[in-house]
Write an enzyme that holds these catalytic residues in place. Structure first.
Site, short mmCIF file in Angstrom:
data_model
loop_
_atom_site.label_atom_id
_atom_site.label_comp_id
_atom_site.label_asym_id
_atom_site.label_seq_id
_atom_site.Cartn_x
_atom_site.Cartn_y
_atom_site.Cartn_z
CG ASP A 72 33.79 18.79 -52.37
OD1 ASP A 72 33.14 17.79 -52.02
OD2 ASP A 72 33.40 19.54 -53.29
CG HIS A 118 28.84 22.77 -52.88
ND1 HIS A 118 29.35 21.66 -53.52
CD2 HIS A 118 27.54 22.86 -53.30
CE1 HIS A 118 28.40 21.12 -54.27
NE2 HIS A 118 27.31 21.83 -54.15
NE ARG A 159 26.79 23.27 -56.75
CZ ARG A 159 28.10 23.48 -56.75
NH1 ARG A 159 28.90 22.69 -57.41
NH2 ARG A 159 28.62 24.49 -56.06
CG ASN A 196 29.74 17.75 -54.09
OD1 ASN A 196 30.44 18.51 -53.42
ND2 ASN A 196 29.72 17.80 -55.40
CG HIS A 197 33.89 16.16 -55.40
ND1 HIS A 197 34.28 15.64 -56.62
CD2 HIS A 197 33.20 17.28 -55.69
CE1 HIS A 197 33.86 16.44 -57.58
NE2 HIS A 197 33.20 17.43 -57.05
CG ASP A 204 36.95 13.50 -56.86
OD1 ASP A 204 37.68 12.55 -57.19
OD2 ASP A 204 35.74 13.37 -56.57
NE ARG A 205 36.02 19.67 -59.77
CZ ARG A 205 35.57 19.62 -61.01
NH1 ARG A 205 36.43 19.69 -62.00
NH2 ARG A 205 34.29 19.51 -61.26
CG HIS A 214 30.51 20.24 -49.13
ND1 HIS A 214 31.79 20.76 -49.17
CD2 HIS A 214 30.14 20.06 -50.43
CE1 HIS A 214 32.17 20.88 -50.42
NE2 HIS A 214 31.20 20.46 -51.21
CG HIS A 253 38.23 20.04 -54.81
ND1 HIS A 253 37.59 18.87 -55.17
CD2 HIS A 253 37.24 20.97 -54.63
CE1 HIS A 253 36.29 19.07 -55.21
NE2 HIS A 253 36.04 20.34 -54.89
CG ASP A 305 35.09 22.81 -51.62
OD1 ASP A 305 34.47 23.27 -50.65
OD2 ASP A 305 34.54 22.36 -52.64
#
Length: 486
Positions: free
Chosen positions: A258, A414, A387, A290-291, A261-262, A339, A231, A229
Site C-alpha cells: 500500500d 493494512h 471489508r 491490496n492497493h 492511493d489515497r 500486507h 499511501h 502502509d
C-alpha cells in the site's frame, strides 16, 4: 402515541432516536467508531428503521469496512425499498470493492426513481463508463499475445529538454546522488523527467520478476526496519528516513505494501521506493499490498495521479510492475511478513506461498487474495471480512499456522491503528501502519519496527504526521467515490 400502543415501545423508539442523534454528533466530529456504536445501540432498540442502517453504513464506509457497509445498505433497502440513500450507500460500497456492475444496478435504480437528479445521473454515467472500460480491458487481456508496455516504448529516443534541470540518471543507472537529488526535487514539488521515470519502471520490473513470491532472507546481528502502509504520504515517508536514516546496505528496509492511493503524492512515493530498490536490490524490500492492484488504483487515485502527472501508458506499466511485487517475506525462517494476513482455510504452508503465480491481478479468493486482504480478529475461528473481501482470522488460526510452519509470529499492515502499531493474538500477530494522520483526518500516529537478527524481538518506533503541501488526499480519486460519500 398511537392508541393502545404500550408506553414501553414508544419509550424504546424515543430512546433509539436519541441514540441516533448522539451517533450523528460523533459522525460530525469524525469519531466513526463511536458513531457505529451508537447507531448499533439504536438498531438494537428499533431494528426496523432503515435510516439507522443507512447511517451506520456510511460510518462503516468512512472506516473502510466496506463489507459491513454493503450489508447495512442492503438491510436498509430491504426495510424500505424507497430509501434512496440506501441505494447510494450500497453503490458506493460496491464501488469501493471494485464491484462496478453491482454499483451500476443501484445507480440505475436511483436514476429511475429520481430522473431529474443531476448528481444521480452523473454517477450512473460515470459508473457505466467504468463497466464498459472494464469489459474492453477484459477483451484485450484475453488476447494471448498481449504485449508488454515495455515492447512499445522507445526510451532511448526520449529527449530531455534543455530547460529540465532536475535529477538525471547516470548512463541509465540510479546512484546515491540521483536518489538524494530526486528526494529534494520531490520535496520542492517538481516532476521527474518521464524518461527517467520509465527507466526506473522498466529496470524495477526486471529485478522484481526474478524474485520468488516468498522472499526469504537471513538477518545476522544487524537490524532491519519494517514499515507499513505509506499511501502516497510522501512527506511522512521522508520523515521516516530523517528519523531512521536513509536506506543503505547497512540500513535495510522492508516496505509492506500500500505505497499508493489515497494520499496525493503516490507517484513521488513509489518512484522513490523503486529507486531505492534499484540502488540496493538485496537490502531494500517491497511487498505487494491490496492497493497495488488495478481495481483499487482506478478508484482511490493512483491511476488518476499517474495520468495527471504522466500518461495512461505509464499507468499500464506501473500495473505490470506491481504484478511482480513479492507477496510475503520471511526473516530467519521465524518471522513472516505480509500486507494483509492469514488464510481462509487451514493447512496453507510456506511452500504454498512460494508456489503462488503472482504475475496477475489478485483473484477474489484463495491464498493470494488472503495475503493482501485478510485481517485479524480477537475471537477464535474465522468470520466474514468487514471489508467484503477475504476473511477475519482469530488467535487459534494464527497459532495453528505458526506451529505448522515453525514460525514465531507474523507482521502485517493494512489497518490504521491509533498508535501506529498493535500487538494481538498473544504477541503472535503484529500490525504496523506508517501513514500518520491517515488521509489528513484519522489523527493516528505512524510507526515502524526494528528487528535484530540476534533475538528478532520487535522494537516499535512511533512518529507524528508532518506538514505537506496543500494538495488534499484523494485529489486524484475517482469522482464517483468522492461524490458517493453523501
Amino acid at each position: 402515541m398511537a392508541e393502545g400502543e404500550p408506553a414501553g415501545a414508544a419509550g424504546c423508539l424515543e430512546k433509539a432516536e436519541a441514540l441516533k442523534s448522539q451517533a450523528n454528533e460523533y459522525f460530525k466530529v469524525k469519531d466513526y467508531e463511536n458513531a457505529v456504536k451508537f447507531y448499533s445501540d439504536a438498531i438494537e432498540l428499533n431494528p426496523d428503521n432503515a435510516v439507522y442502517y443507512g447511517n451506520r453504513s456510511l460510518a462503516y464506509l468512512r472506516t473502510e469496512c466496506y463489507g459491513y457497509a454493503l450489508s447495512d445498505a442492503t438491510k436498509a433497502i430491504e426495510l424500505d425499498k424507497k430509501y434512496i440513500k440506501g441505494y447510494y450507500r450500497r453503490a458506493t460500497s460496491n464501488m469501493a470493492l471494485g464491484k462496478f456492475k453491482a454499483a451500476l444496478r443501484d445507480y440505475e435504480t436511483v436514476v429511475k426513481v429520481k430522473p431529474n437528479d443531476k448528481d444521480a445521473k452523473l454517477k450512473y454515467q460515470e459508473c457505466n463508463k467504468i463497466v464498459k472500460q472494464k469489459a474492453f480491458e477484459r477483451a484485450i487481456a484475453s488476447d494471448e499475445h498481449k504485449r508488454s508496455v515495455v515492447d512499445s516504448l522507445d526510451i532511448e529516443s526520449m529527449t530531455i529538454e534543455d530547460e529540465y534541470i532536475g535529477p538525471k540518471m547516470e548512463d541509465g543507472k540510479v546512484t546515491v546522488q540521483f536518489m538524494t537529488d530526486l528526494m529534494q526535487w520531490y520535496k520542492d514539488q517538481k516532476k521527474l523527467h518521464r524518461k527517467f521515470a520509465y527507466q526506473i519502471l522498466v529496470q524495477t520490473k526486471e529485478i522484481l520478476a526474478k524474485l520468488p513470491s516468498l522472499v526469504e532472507t537471513v538477518l545476522e546481528e544487524d537490524k532491519i526496519t519494517i514499515c507499513g502502509d505509506t499511501h502516497g504520504q510522501f512527506y511522512d515517508m521522508m520523515n521516516i528516513f530523517d528519523l531512521n536514516g536513509l536506506p543503505s546496505e547497512n540500513n535495510p528496509y522492508i516496505f509492506n505494501g500500500d505505497f499508493v492511493d489515497r494520499g496525493s503524492f503516490s507517484v513521488e512515493v513509489i518512484l522513490t521506493l523503486f529507486g531505492f530498490k534499484l540502488l540496493y536490490p538485496t537490502h531494500f524490500h517491497l511487498l505487494r499490498g491490496n492497493h497495488e492492484t488495478d481495481n483499487m488504483n482506478q478508484i482511490y487515485g493512483f491511476e488518476g495521479e499517474v495520468k495527471a502527472k504522466y500518461t495512461a501508458q505509464m499507468f499500464e506499466l506501473f500495473s505490470e510492475v506491481f504484478q511482480w511485487l513479492p507477496l510475503a517475506h520471511c526473516i530467519n525462517g521465524k518471522v513472516l511478513i505480509m500486507h494483509g494476513g492469514l488464510f481462509s482455510e487451514d493447512g496453507i504452508t510456506l511452500e504454498d506461498i512460494r508456489k503462488i503465480d503472482r504475475n496477475r491481478q489478485p483473484p477474489d479468493s484463495g491464498p493470494m487474495c488472503d495475503l493482501l486482504w485478510s485481517d485479524p480478529q480477537p475471537q477464535n475461528g474465522r468470520s466474514v471480512s468487514k471489508r467484503g473481501v477475504s476473511c477475519q482470522f482469530g488467535p487459534d488460526v494464527t497459532n495453528k499456522f505458526l506451529e505448522e510452519n515453525h514460525l514465531d509470529y507474523i507482521i502485517r499492515s493494512h489497518e490504521v491503528k491509533p498508535e501506529g502499531y498493535e500487538v494481538t493474538h498473544n504477541g503472535k500477530c503484529i500490525t504496523v501502519f506508517s501513514a500518520p494522520n491517515y488521509c489528513d483526518q484519522m489523527g493516528n500516529k505512524g510507526a515502524y519496527i526494528h528487528l535484530r537478527g540476534s533475538d528478532l524481538k520487535p522494537q516499535f518506533h512511533q512518529f507524528p504526521a508532518v506538514p505537506h503541501p496543500n494538495v488534499k488526499p484523494m485529489a486524484y480519486a475517482n469522482s464517483l467515490l468522492q461524490m458517493g460519500m453523501m
